[in-house]
Design an enzyme around this catalytic site. Structure first.
Site, PDB file in Angstrom:
ATOM      1  N   ARG A 122      -2.580   7.025  -9.200  1.00 37.79           N
ATOM      2  CA  ARG A 122      -3.302   8.047  -8.170  1.00 37.79           C
ATOM      3  C   ARG A 122      -3.539   9.027  -9.311  1.00 37.79           C
ATOM      4  O   ARG A 122      -3.339  10.152  -9.369  1.00 37.79           O
ATOM      5  CB  ARG A 122      -2.515   8.975  -7.574  1.00 37.79           C
ATOM      6  CG  ARG A 122      -1.935   7.474  -6.590  1.00 37.79           C
ATOM      7  CD  ARG A 122      -2.504   7.255  -5.137  1.00 37.79           C
ATOM      8  NE  ARG A 122      -3.702   8.160  -4.653  1.00 37.79           N
ATOM      9  CZ  ARG A 122      -2.807   8.290  -2.814  1.00 37.79           C
ATOM     10  NH1 ARG A 122      -1.935   8.008  -2.666  1.00 37.79           N
ATOM     11  NH2 ARG A 122      -3.318   9.613  -2.283  1.00 37.79           N
ATOM     12  N   TYR A 134       0.607  -0.106   8.123  1.00 35.76           N
ATOM     13  CA  TYR A 134       0.340   1.011   8.749  1.00 35.76           C
ATOM     14  C   TYR A 134      -1.594   0.639   9.479  1.00 35.76           C
ATOM     15  O   TYR A 134      -1.029   1.158  10.703  1.00 35.76           O
ATOM     16  CB  TYR A 134      -1.477   2.135   7.413  1.00 35.76           C
ATOM     17  CG  TYR A 134      -0.694   2.515   6.890  1.00 35.76           C
ATOM     18  CD1 TYR A 134      -0.097   3.797   6.761  1.00 35.76           C
ATOM     19  CD2 TYR A 134      -0.410   2.224   5.002  1.00 35.76           C
ATOM     20  CE1 TYR A 134      -0.284   4.983   6.286  1.00 35.76           C
ATOM     21  CE2 TYR A 134       0.191   2.593   4.492  1.00 35.76           C
ATOM     22  CZ  TYR A 134       0.334   3.944   4.765  1.00 35.76           C
ATOM     23  OH  TYR A 134       0.750   4.943   3.715  1.00 35.76           O
ATOM     24  N   ARG A 170      -6.640  15.640  -5.726  1.00 39.11           N
ATOM     25  CA  ARG A 170      -6.333  16.449  -5.620  1.00 39.11           C
ATOM     26  C   ARG A 170      -5.290  17.475  -6.142  1.00 39.11           C
ATOM     27  O   ARG A 170      -6.018  18.960  -6.601  1.00 39.11           O
ATOM     28  CB  ARG A 170      -5.302  16.928  -3.999  1.00 39.11           C
ATOM     29  CG  ARG A 170      -6.100  16.184  -2.920  1.00 39.11           C
ATOM     30  CD  ARG A 170      -5.152  16.732  -1.309  1.00 39.11           C
ATOM     31  NE  ARG A 170      -4.754  15.688  -1.966  1.00 39.11           N
ATOM     32  CZ  ARG A 170      -3.539  14.684  -0.710  1.00 39.11           C
ATOM     33  NH1 ARG A 170      -3.970  15.579   0.563  1.00 39.11           N
ATOM     34  NH2 ARG A 170      -3.135  13.620  -0.856  1.00 39.11           N
ATOM     35  N   ARG A 193     -14.632  17.508  -2.826  1.00 36.14           N
ATOM     36  CA  ARG A 193     -13.961  17.161  -1.519  1.00 36.14           C
ATOM     37  C   ARG A 193     -14.524  18.068  -0.777  1.00 36.14           C
ATOM     38  O   ARG A 193     -14.308  18.507   0.890  1.00 36.14           O
ATOM     39  CB  ARG A 193     -12.290  17.040  -1.189  1.00 36.14           C
ATOM     40  CG  ARG A 193     -11.368  15.525  -2.187  1.00 36.14           C
ATOM     41  CD  ARG A 193     -11.962  14.946  -0.821  1.00 36.14           C
ATOM     42  NE  ARG A 193     -11.903  14.580   0.362  1.00 36.14           N
ATOM     43  CZ  ARG A 193     -11.647  15.175   1.586  1.00 36.14           C
ATOM     44  NH1 ARG A 193     -12.779  15.540   1.562  1.00 36.14           N
ATOM     45  NH2 ARG A 193      -9.993  15.162   2.082  1.00 36.14           N
ATOM     46  N   ASP A 219      -9.788   3.462  -1.370  1.00 39.14           N
ATOM     47  CA  ASP A 219      -8.306   4.224  -1.157  1.00 39.14           C
ATOM     48  C   ASP A 219      -7.551   2.734  -0.849  1.00 39.14           C
ATOM     49  O   ASP A 219      -8.563   1.182  -0.410  1.00 39.14           O
ATOM     50  CB  ASP A 219      -8.821   4.982   0.205  1.00 39.14           C
ATOM     51  CG  ASP A 219      -7.197   5.334   0.736  1.00 39.14           C
ATOM     52  OD1 ASP A 219      -6.650   5.733  -0.151  1.00 39.14           O
ATOM     53  OD2 ASP A 219      -6.536   4.356   1.177  1.00 39.14           O
TER      54      ASP A 219
HETATM   55  O1  CP3 Z   1      -6.918   7.865  -9.042  1.00 44.80           O
HETATM   56  C1  CP3 Z   1      -6.419   7.415  -7.919  1.00 44.80           C
HETATM   57  O2  CP3 Z   1      -5.622   6.685  -8.567  1.00 44.80           O
HETATM   58  C2  CP3 Z   1      -7.086   7.359  -6.653  1.00 44.80           C
HETATM   59  C3  CP3 Z   1      -7.905   6.260  -6.236  1.00 44.80           C
HETATM   60  C4  CP3 Z   1      -6.641   5.887  -5.048  1.00 44.80           C
HETATM   61  C5  CP3 Z   1      -6.151   6.726  -3.825  1.00 44.80           C
HETATM   62  N1  CP3 Z   1      -5.789   6.140  -2.651  1.00 44.80           N
HETATM   63  C6  CP3 Z   1      -7.131   8.025  -3.132  1.00 44.80           C
HETATM   64  C7  CP3 Z   1      -6.839   8.365  -2.324  1.00 44.80           C
HETATM   65  C8  CP3 Z   1      -5.901   4.993  -5.137  1.00 44.80           C
HETATM   66  C9  CP3 Z   1      -5.090   3.927  -5.766  1.00 44.80           C
HETATM   67  C10 CP3 Z   1      -5.125   5.221  -3.532  1.00 44.80           C
HETATM   68  C11 CP3 Z   1      -4.000   4.283  -2.997  1.00 44.80           C
HETATM   69  C12 CP3 Z   1      -3.466   4.553  -1.520  1.00 44.80           C
HETATM   70  N2  CP3 Z   1      -3.742   4.897  -0.258  1.00 44.80           N
HETATM   71  C13 CP3 Z   1      -1.970   3.945  -1.367  1.00 44.80           C
HETATM   72  C14 CP3 Z   1      -0.457   3.257  -2.248  1.00 44.80           C
HETATM   73  C15 CP3 Z   1      -0.484   4.140  -3.329  1.00 44.80           C
HETATM   74  C16 CP3 Z   1       1.082   5.401  -3.667  1.00 44.80           C
HETATM   75  O3  CP3 Z   1       0.715   6.810  -3.728  1.00 44.80           O
HETATM   76  O4  CP3 Z   1       2.063   4.450  -2.357  1.00 44.80           O
HETATM   77  C17 CP3 Z   1      -1.766   4.360  -0.422  1.00 44.80           C
HETATM   78  C18 CP3 Z   1      -0.410   3.876   0.831  1.00 44.80           C
HETATM   79  C19 CP3 Z   1      -2.820   5.242  -0.203  1.00 44.80           C
HETATM   80  C20 CP3 Z   1      -3.049   5.182   1.654  1.00 44.80           C
HETATM   81  C21 CP3 Z   1      -3.725   6.493   1.924  1.00 44.80           C
HETATM   82  N3  CP3 Z   1      -4.559   7.328   1.750  1.00 44.80           N
HETATM   83  C22 CP3 Z   1      -2.481   7.417   2.461  1.00 44.80           C
HETATM   84  C23 CP3 Z   1      -1.185   7.615   2.911  1.00 44.80           C
HETATM   85  C24 CP3 Z   1      -3.455   9.280   2.122  1.00 44.80           C
HETATM   86  C25 CP3 Z   1      -3.540  10.358   2.626  1.00 44.80           C
HETATM   87  C26 CP3 Z   1      -2.249  11.406   2.129  1.00 44.80           C
HETATM   88  C27 CP3 Z   1      -2.186  11.034   0.270  1.00 44.80           C
HETATM   89  O5  CP3 Z   1      -1.754  10.745  -0.661  1.00 44.80           O
HETATM   90  O6  CP3 Z   1      -3.292  11.572   0.285  1.00 44.80           O
HETATM   91  C28 CP3 Z   1      -4.781   9.029   1.686  1.00 44.80           C
HETATM   92  C29 CP3 Z   1      -5.759   9.988   1.296  1.00 44.80           C
HETATM   93  C30 CP3 Z   1      -6.368   9.437  -0.350  1.00 44.80           C
HETATM   94  N4  CP3 Z   1      -5.996   8.395  -0.501  1.00 44.80           N
HETATM   95  C31 CP3 Z   1      -6.429  11.075  -1.290  1.00 44.80           C
HETATM   96  C32 CP3 Z   1      -6.994  10.000  -2.833  1.00 44.80           C
HETATM   97  C33 CP3 Z   1      -7.186  11.440  -3.813  1.00 44.80           C
HETATM   98  C34 CP3 Z   1      -6.356  11.771  -0.972  1.00 44.80           C
HETATM   99  C35 CP3 Z   1      -7.545  12.621   0.778  1.00 44.80           C
HETATM  100  C36 CP3 Z   1      -8.663  13.801   0.320  1.00 44.80           C
HETATM  101  O7  CP3 Z   1      -7.598  14.599   0.547  1.00 44.80           O
HETATM  102  O8  CP3 Z   1      -9.089  14.228  -0.484  1.00 44.80           O
END
Ligand code: CP3
Length: 343
Positions: A25, A151, A29, A38, A74
């Site tokens: 990640r 999920y 944010r 965003r 994602d």
């Molecule tokens: O540089 C990077 O690593 C970003 C790419 C990335 C995102 N999600 C962007 C994202 C990656 C590799 C992920 C993986 C992901 N997504 C996982 C596995 C890793 C982990 O954290 O366990 C999981 C479980 C998800 C599912 C997911 N996506 C959730 C639970 C959420 C909401 C809560 C959160 O952590 O933000 C997301 C949304 C998401 N994915 C955001 C980002 C930057 C936030 C969205 C926003 O509000 O801008």
């Protein structure tokens, strides 16, 4: 060594000047540029537009001494393409409009052409590659089948994913059919990412650690094996199982090249168990909420451990889970700078 050279050498297990670093990640944010992006575009728009996705992926590379980029996307692109309806409410986790509870729900999944409806992900990788050329390594990724299944059944985030785990035991045949369906889409998606230029791919099993070893062996592992069998040795495959310490002895059977360790797994223990696997990790992301001095200290200790146990070979420095929103960027810099100065 140049970043990409260092990253590729680590993947092969060759000698390195010091272990390469990327962070789970690393775009997100905690970065001002991402928050600005965003403010102007929805999350799915950023994922689905190659230029915006690349802009998000590049920000951490511009700010920190990293060796690889991870495509901005994602894991929930898979349920989205299967027609389950995935949205992110402001300030909450993901919501899945049509959760999986019955065989009829599964029959309604839009499996045909699912991967072609995620073509924006490989296209984002091609665009990223075109921009980065040979300067940085590029990682593709996908959700591991069990985490995506969790999920899909739960309908969103959860502490214990009780609906998903209940379904596994109430109707194991349905659970297996769903896991296999997900695995086949994930495998084809990863193949498309590799075709587009990913140097390695990571499977995120963020919730796999909820399972007991026998459950992981019965349900999660066969689905992972379906994926590694399809990918073969085309590129290295990394598996991250959050909270998976108790599963470590099993994970070798998944067929992946390496493991991304969470912060609770001792590096030496994993290295003894898997002397020839790639290991990645495992600084606690909570440390990065604190001060730069403790980040530097922990990073140095870990790099010393990598050096002592395998001369730094087969090692990638990373976090034990994703960077948390609210992390001060200067603490991320402290980690990357400590790695860059290490020899
Ligand atoms: O540089 C990077 O690593 C970003 C790419 C990335 C995102 N999600 C962007 C994202 C990656 C590799 C992920 C993986 C992901 N997504 C996982 C596995 C890793 C982990 O954290 O366990 C999981 C479980 C998800 C599912 C997911 N996506 C959730 C639970 C959420 C909401 C809560 C959160 O952590 O933000 C997301 C949304 C998401 N994915 C955001 C980002 C930057 C936030 C969205 C926003 O509000 O801008």
């Amino acid at each position: 060594m140049h970043p990409r050279e260092r990253f590729m050498a680590a993947l092969r297990g060759d000698a390195v000047d010091r272990p390469p670093v990327w962070l789970m990640r690393q775009a997100g944010r905690y970065l001002p540029g991402y928050r600005q992006l965003r403010a102007e575009h929805s999350f799915w728009d950023v994922c689905q537009n190659a230029e915006l996705s690349t802009r998000a992926a590049l920000e951490p590379l511009d700010k920190f001494k990293l060796d690889a980029a991870i495509v901005f996307s994602d894991i929930l692109v898979v349920p989205l393409a299967l027609g389950l309806g995935v949205s992110f409410g402001p300030g909450e986790g993901p919501r899945i409009a049509k959760p999986l509870r019955t065989g009829a729900d599964l029959d309604a999944w839009n499996v045909d052409g699912a991967v072609s409806r995620i073509d924006y992900l490989p296209r984002a990788i091609s665009h990223l590659k075109l921009t980065l050329k040979e300067r940085y390594g590029i990682l593709g990724f996908a959700g591991a089948p069990f985490t995506l299944f969790a999920y899909c059944v739960e309908g969103g985030g959860s502490d214990d994913f009780r609906e998903a785990r209940t379904l596994m035991h109430r109707d194991p045949a349905l659970a297996r059919r769903a896991l296999n369906t997900i695995a086949d889409v994930v495998a084809d998606l990863l193949l498309a990412e590799i075709q587009a230029g990913a140097d390695a791919v990571q499977l995120f099993d963020s919730w796999g650690g909820l399972l007991a070893p026998d459950e992981y062996r019965d349900f999660a592992l066969p689905a992972l094996q379906r994926i590694t069998a399809k990918i073969g040795k085309q590129v290295p495959t990394l598996l991250f199982v959050r909270g998976g310490h108790h599963l470590m002895p099993l994970l070798g059977e998944s067929g992946v090249t390496g493991f991304s360790l969470d912060w609770r797994t001792e590096w030496e223990v994993a290295r003894k168990m898997y002397p020839d696997h790639l290991l990645q990790g495992n600084v606690d992301p909570i440390l990065l909420l604190g001060n730069a001095e403790s980040v530097r200290k922990r990073t140095r200790e870990l790099l010393e451990t990598m050096k002592r146990t395998s001369e730094g070979r087969h090692c990638i420095l990373n976090l034990g889970h994703g960077i948390l929103p609210g992390t001060p960027p200067e603490n991320v810099a402290a980690l990357c700078d400590t790695a860059a100065e290490f020899s």
